[in-house]
Design a protein around this motif. Structure first.
Motif, PDB file in Angstrom:
ATOM      1  N   GLN A 146       4.774 -13.351  -7.837  1.00 51.82           N
ATOM      2  CA  GLN A 146       3.423 -12.797  -7.817  1.00 51.82           C
ATOM      3  C   GLN A 146       2.591 -13.441  -6.722  1.00 51.82           C
ATOM      4  O   GLN A 146       1.932 -12.754  -5.938  1.00 51.82           O
ATOM      5  CB  GLN A 146       2.734 -13.027  -9.173  1.00 51.82           C
ATOM      6  N   LYS A 147       2.625 -14.774  -6.661  1.00 50.99           N
ATOM      7  CA  LYS A 147       1.794 -15.469  -5.671  1.00 50.99           C
ATOM      8  C   LYS A 147       2.223 -15.117  -4.249  1.00 50.99           C
ATOM      9  O   LYS A 147       1.400 -14.954  -3.373  1.00 50.99           O
ATOM     10  CB  LYS A 147       1.767 -16.973  -5.898  1.00 50.99           C
ATOM     11  N   LYS A 148       3.554 -14.976  -4.026  1.00 54.56           N
ATOM     12  CA  LYS A 148       4.042 -14.602  -2.699  1.00 54.56           C
ATOM     13  C   LYS A 148       3.600 -13.184  -2.351  1.00 54.56           C
ATOM     14  O   LYS A 148       3.191 -12.913  -1.220  1.00 54.56           O
ATOM     15  CB  LYS A 148       5.569 -14.707  -2.618  1.00 54.56           C
ATOM     16  N   ALA A 149       3.676 -12.274  -3.314  1.00 58.13           N
ATOM     17  CA  ALA A 149       3.266 -10.887  -3.062  1.00 58.13           C
ATOM     18  C   ALA A 149       1.770 -10.827  -2.749  1.00 58.13           C
ATOM     19  O   ALA A 149       1.356 -10.141  -1.806  1.00 58.13           O
ATOM     20  CB  ALA A 149       3.616 -10.002  -4.260  1.00 58.13           C
ATOM     21  N   PHE A 150       0.953 -11.533  -3.533  1.00 59.55           N
ATOM     22  CA  PHE A 150      -0.486 -11.552  -3.251  1.00 59.55           C
ATOM     23  C   PHE A 150      -0.757 -12.119  -1.857  1.00 59.55           C
ATOM     24  O   PHE A 150      -1.552 -11.576  -1.093  1.00 59.55           O
ATOM     25  CB  PHE A 150      -1.249 -12.379  -4.292  1.00 59.55           C
ATOM     26  N   TYR A 151      -0.096 -13.220  -1.531  1.00 54.82           N
ATOM     27  CA  TYR A 151      -0.301 -13.839  -0.223  1.00 54.82           C
ATOM     28  C   TYR A 151       0.113 -12.886   0.903  1.00 54.82           C
ATOM     29  O   TYR A 151      -0.612 -12.694   1.881  1.00 54.82           O
ATOM     30  CB  TYR A 151       0.478 -15.157  -0.132  1.00 54.82           C
ATOM     31  N   ASN A 152       1.285 -12.288   0.756  1.00 57.72           N
ATOM     32  CA  ASN A 152       1.787 -11.382   1.794  1.00 57.72           C
ATOM     33  C   ASN A 152       0.931 -10.125   1.918  1.00 57.72           C
ATOM     34  O   ASN A 152       0.709  -9.624   3.023  1.00 57.72           O
ATOM     35  CB  ASN A 152       3.249 -11.025   1.525  1.00 57.72           C
ATOM     36  N   LEU A 153       0.417  -9.626   0.793  1.00 57.03           N
ATOM     37  CA  LEU A 153      -0.517  -8.488   0.850  1.00 57.03           C
ATOM     38  C   LEU A 153      -1.805  -8.905   1.566  1.00 57.03           C
ATOM     39  O   LEU A 153      -2.401  -8.114   2.289  1.00 57.03           O
ATOM     40  CB  LEU A 153      -0.811  -7.960  -0.552  1.00 57.03           C
ATOM     41  N   GLY A 154      -2.213 -10.164   1.380  1.00 54.02           N
ATOM     42  CA  GLY A 154      -3.372 -10.685   2.103  1.00 54.02           C
ATOM     43  C   GLY A 154      -3.123 -10.722   3.601  1.00 54.02           C
ATOM     44  O   GLY A 154      -3.993 -10.357   4.399  1.00 54.02           O
ATOM     45  N   LEU A 155      -1.912 -11.163   3.988  1.00 53.06           N
ATOM     46  CA  LEU A 155      -1.563 -11.169   5.418  1.00 53.06           C
ATOM     47  C   LEU A 155      -1.600  -9.754   5.992  1.00 53.06           C
ATOM     48  O   LEU A 155      -2.111  -9.540   7.096  1.00 53.06           O
ATOM     49  CB  LEU A 155      -0.169 -11.775   5.623  1.00 53.06           C
ATOM     50  N   LEU A 156      -1.068  -8.809   5.236  1.00 55.41           N
ATOM     51  CA  LEU A 156      -1.059  -7.418   5.687  1.00 55.41           C
ATOM     52  C   LEU A 156      -2.486  -6.891   5.830  1.00 55.41           C
ATOM     53  O   LEU A 156      -2.828  -6.267   6.842  1.00 55.41           O
ATOM     54  CB  LEU A 156      -0.266  -6.542   4.711  1.00 55.41           C
TER      55      LEU A 156
END
Length: 185
Positions: A146-156
Motif C-alpha cells: 500500500q505504501k509503495k503504491a501511494f508513493y508511486n502514485l504520488g510520483l506519477l
C-alpha cells in the motif's frame, strides 16, 4: 540500521545455507545482502550479488526468489535507463507470480512496472498498474504494498504536475511508513 551487524548475520546465514545445501536460504541471503548494498548507494555491488542470487535460484528452480530477484534487477535496469529490459524482466516475473497466485509479489511487480511506465511516459498504463497494486495490497492487507503504491502514485501525479494529488498520495505513504516504523521509507 546496523549495516555491519546485518552483513555479518547474512554471512553466517550464507555459510550455514551452503553447509546444509539450503539453496533457497542461500538465494534469500544473497537477496537481502544485495538489498542492503542497494539501499546504501552501492548499486553496482548490489547488481553483482543479485546476479549470484539469480544464478543460484535458476540452477535450483527456486521460483519464489527468482521473481523477487528479477523484480530488483528490473529496478536496477530502469535506473540505468534500460527501460525495455526492465519491462521485459518485470513482465516475466508478473506472469510467474500470477501462475503461482502470489498476490503480494503481484502487487510489488505492478508497482515496479508502474514506475517503468511512468519513466516511459505511458501515464495511463502506469496509473492503471499502480492502482491495481494498491487494490491488491488493500485486499491482502499488505501495508508495505500500500505504501509503495501511494508513493508511486504520488510520483506519477508529480510528473503530471498535479501537486495536490501528489501531496495526498505522499501523505498516505508517509503515514504508513510511520505506522510500520520504516525509517528508510
Amino acid at each position: 540500521s546496523k549495516v555491519n551487524q546485518a552483513l555479518k548475520l547474512l554471512d553466517s546465514t550464507k555459510n550455514l545455507s551452503m553447509r546444509y545445501q539450503d539453496h533457497q536460504g542461500l538465494s534469500t541471503a544473497y537477496f537481502y545482502e544485495a538489498g542492503i548494498y542497494q539501499q546504501n548507494g552501492f548499486s553496482k555491488r548490489a547488481l553483482g550479488i543479485y546476479q549470484m542470487a539469480l544464478e543460484n535460484s535458476s540452477l535450483h528452480e527456486d521460483s519464489i526468489n527468482l521473481v523477487r530477484i528479477n523484480n530488483q534487477l528490473a529496478g536496477y535496469y530502469a535506473e540505468e535507463g534500460k527501460l525495455d529490459e526492465a519491462l521485459r524482466i518485470s513482465t516475466e516475473s508478473l506472469e510467474i507470480s500470477i501462475r503461482k497466485g502470489n498476490k503480494k509479489e503481484m502487487a510489488n511487480i505492478k508497482n515496479s512496472i508502474g514506475l517503468i511506465e511512468t519513466k516511459r511516459k505511458n501515464y495511463p498504463r502506469a496509473e492503471s498498474l499502480l492502482k491495481d497494486a494498491l487494490q491488491i495490497s488493500l485486499k491482502e492487507k499488505y501495508v508495505y504494498g500500500q505504501k509503495k503504491a501511494f508513493y508511486n502514485l504520488g510520483l506519477l501525479a508529480r510528473v503530471k504536475n498535479d501537486t495536490a494529488t501528489a501531496r495526498a498520495y505522499f501523505e498516505n505513504s508517509l503515514s504508513l511508513d510511520m505506522l510500520l516504523n520504516d525509517h528508510y521509507g
